[in-house]
Structures are given as structure tokens and as C-alpha cells.
Design an enzyme around this catalytic site. Structure first.
Site, PDB file in Angstrom:
ATOM      1  N   ASP A 149       0.841  -1.195   0.000  1.00 12.45           N
ATOM      2  CA  ASP A 149       0.000   0.000   0.000  1.00 12.45           C
ATOM      3  C   ASP A 149       0.875   1.244   0.000  1.00 12.45           C
ATOM      4  OD1 ASP A 149      -2.173   1.639   0.124  1.00 12.45           O
ATOM      5  OD2 ASP A 149      -2.891   0.966   2.068  1.00 12.45           O
ATOM      6  N   HIS A 222      -8.531  -0.859  -8.827  1.00  9.76           N
ATOM      7  CA  HIS A 222      -8.262   0.237  -7.896  1.00  9.76           C
ATOM      8  C   HIS A 222      -7.239   1.219  -8.457  1.00  9.76           C
ATOM      9  CE1 HIS A 222      -8.120   2.206  -4.013  1.00  9.76           C
ATOM     10  NE2 HIS A 222      -6.795   2.090  -4.008  1.00  9.76           N
TER      11      HIS A 222
END
Length: 313
Positions: A149, A222
Site C-alpha cells: 500500500d 483500484h
């Protein structure tokens, strides 16, 4: 005149963080009590962090639109407004109560915890904790979905340019805007997907964190929906300091999203693309496994303004 000093919004990622969301109490004294705390926040951080300097304790304070007028006798920053709920055909990003954010981070959780205790004690009677999340850094910087992330966070001068307000709102130069959301994951459903299906939902390879080429990247992944590029090729970035959190006994697993930006409209556009889709209906595939349960927008004043907060003018 020297350039304003920003708060620690550009600090590097750490192993631990506590995110505290406060709601101001009713009454005229609440605003002045919060002002006093904000003015002393730097000193409190130094008092705790001095014990273990290698712990790199930092604390960023953000103020919501509703609370701004109660804390400061000065106009709101140009981009400060209540968080705007985003409603798509399938998923929703709710707006939830939140007047004050404290983003406390360090290499050790005990440092974060000690400062959090001191701050909440100082705010007793003036503000109540609406939400509290203890974040941790997972293996290889990965979230609980198993993917790295924050890979695309800007670096160096690009990082400063993406996050810090400049001459466009000169009274608040050196400040920043931050949007926070708490996401809860359905890990059972997510883990039922094959690795290839997970990669198609994210838009990156799972093992080595490589972004998929455009001709293979799904339009609803995403990465595709959170990458903002203008027709002239200009890319608009934010800095994410997201962290995993969870309660094993309760079966609660999630990601705390926290995105800093020079202009909140950049993050808001990302959220619209995720939840509504571009075109509409083409929502972020990850949202089928991750539910947003909170949503707030704050302005992070430059440190100089914060240090002088006891003087409301």
C-alpha cells in the site's frame, strides 16, 4: 518573511500509529480548551518523544469545518468544508462526525499511546473520542488484503508540491488537507478469490508489486480509478499514510485510509471515481470487499499557526 513551517505531514511511514477522531462538546469553553491544547501540542510531543528520540514520534492535528469557527476567529481555509458523502449505484462513502483529528505515529506504539493519553486528558470535557484506531505496519508494507500500500506516493519535491498549500491560499501556505476513511474488509470473500482475480481487482501483481500494463489493467481496478491524469498528461497525486488495523476476536479487519493533499478536490475526485465510477456504474472492484464506515475532511494548519492557537486572532 520566512516560509511557514508545515506540520509533520511529510514524515516517513512508521511501524505504529494511533488515529483519534474527536467531536467537540457543546458550550463556549470547548473551543478555547481545544485552542490551548493545540498550542501546547508541540511541547507535549517533545516531552514524550524526548525519552526515546529514535522512536520518531510525530503528531499531526487536523480541524474540521464545523469546529474551525469555534476554535479560530479567522476565515476558513479556501478548501475546508464538511466531508461530502459519495453515493454510487452499489457503494457509499458516508460522512460521519469528526471535528478534530490527531494522527500520532512513531516506530513504537508505546510512544503513540502515551501521547494519546496526554491529549485526551487535556481535552476532557471539551471533546469526546468519536473514533479510535490503532494502526500497525504489516509485512513488507502490505495491507490486510495482501498488497503493498502506498507504492505510488510522490517523493522529494513532488511530495511537497502535492501536499502543501502554496500561494493559491497564501494565508494558509504550508498547510494541508487530509481526508480519512475507515474501511472494513470481508477477508473471507477476498481470500476466496484466486491470486489472479485479486490482482485484477487491484491492478498490480501481488508478489512483486508491479503495476499491470494498460492493455491488461481492468478499467474498474483500484489503480486505474485512483490514478488521475489530465488530458495534457498532468498527474494529480496525494500522499497516503494508510495503515492496517484489526480486532482478531471480533473478526474485524480493515485499512485506515488517510490521504494528504494540497487541494482536497483531488482526493474527492478519486473517491467519486471509486464509488460512482467513471463512467458511472464502473465502481472500484475492491469496494465489493471493503466497506467505508467513516468519512471526514480536515485542514492541517501550518505548525506556526498551531503554536499560536492560544491567541485566536
Amino acid at each position: 518573511m520566512p516560509a511557514p513551517t508545515p506540520q509533520a505531514v511529510l514524515a516517513p511511514l512508521t511501524e505504529s500509529a494511533i488515529f483519534l477522531t474527536f467531536r467537540l462538546a457543546d458550550g463556549d469553553d470547548a473551543g478555547s480548551q481545544v485552542r490551548d491544547l493545540l498550542a501546547d501540542l508541540g511541547g507535549l510531543r517533545r516531552s514524550v518523544g524526548f525519552r526515546i528520540p529514535e522512536g520518531d514520534l510525530t503528531c499531526v492535528a487536523g480541524i474540521g469545518a464545523r469546529a474551525w469557527d469555534r476554535i479560530f476567529d479567522r476565515p476558513r481555509p479556501a478548501g475546508l468544508h464538511p466531508f461530502r458523502e459519495v453515493v454510487g449505484a452499489t457503494h457509499r462513502a458516508p460522512a460521519t462526525p469528526g471535528d478534530l483529528l490527531l494522527h500520532i505515529r512513531a516506530h513504537r506504539l508505546d510512544l503513540c499511546f502515551e501521547l494519546a493519553q496526554l491529549v485526551t486528558g487535556r481535552l476532557a470535557g471539551a471533546a469526546v473520542v468519536e473514533d479510535e484506531v490503532h494502526g500497525f505496519r504489516s509485512f513488507d508494507q502490505r495491507d490486510l488484503l495482501g498488497f503493498v500500500d502506498g507504492t505510488e506516493n510522490p517523493e522529494g519535491e513532488e511530495r511537497r508540491a502535492a501536499v502543501l498549500v502554496g500561494d493559491e491560499d497564501a494565508s494558509y501556505a504550508g498547510g494541508s488537507y487530509v481526508i480519512t476513511q475507515k474501511y472494513l474488509h470481508d477477508l473471507t470473500a477476498w481470500k476466496a478469490l484466486s491470486v489472479e482475480q485479486q490482482e485484477l481487482a487491484i491492478g498490480r501483481s501481488k508478489a512483486d508489486d508491479i503495476e499491470m500494463p494498460d492493455d491488461r489493467k481492468p478499467s474498474n481496478c483500484h489503480v486505474a480509478l485512483t490514478t488521475l491524469v489530465d488530458a495534457d498528461g498532468t498527474e494529480h497525486a496525494i500522499v497516503r499514510d494508510n495503515m492496517p488495523f484489526g480486532r482478531v476476536g471480533a473478526g474485524e479487519y480493515g485499512t485506515y485510509f488517510i490521504g494528504y493533499a494540497r487541494d482536497p478536490a483531488v482526493t474527492e475526485r478519486m473517491l467519486r471515481r471509486m464509488f460512482v465510477g467513471e463512467p458511472a456504474g464502473n465502481h472500484d472492484r475492491v469496494l465489493d470487499f471493503s466497506t467505508a464506515v467513516t468519512g471526514n475532511l480536515y485542514f492541517v494548519p501550518p505548525a506556526d499557526l498551531l503554536d499560536g492557537a492560544a491567541d485566536p486572532s
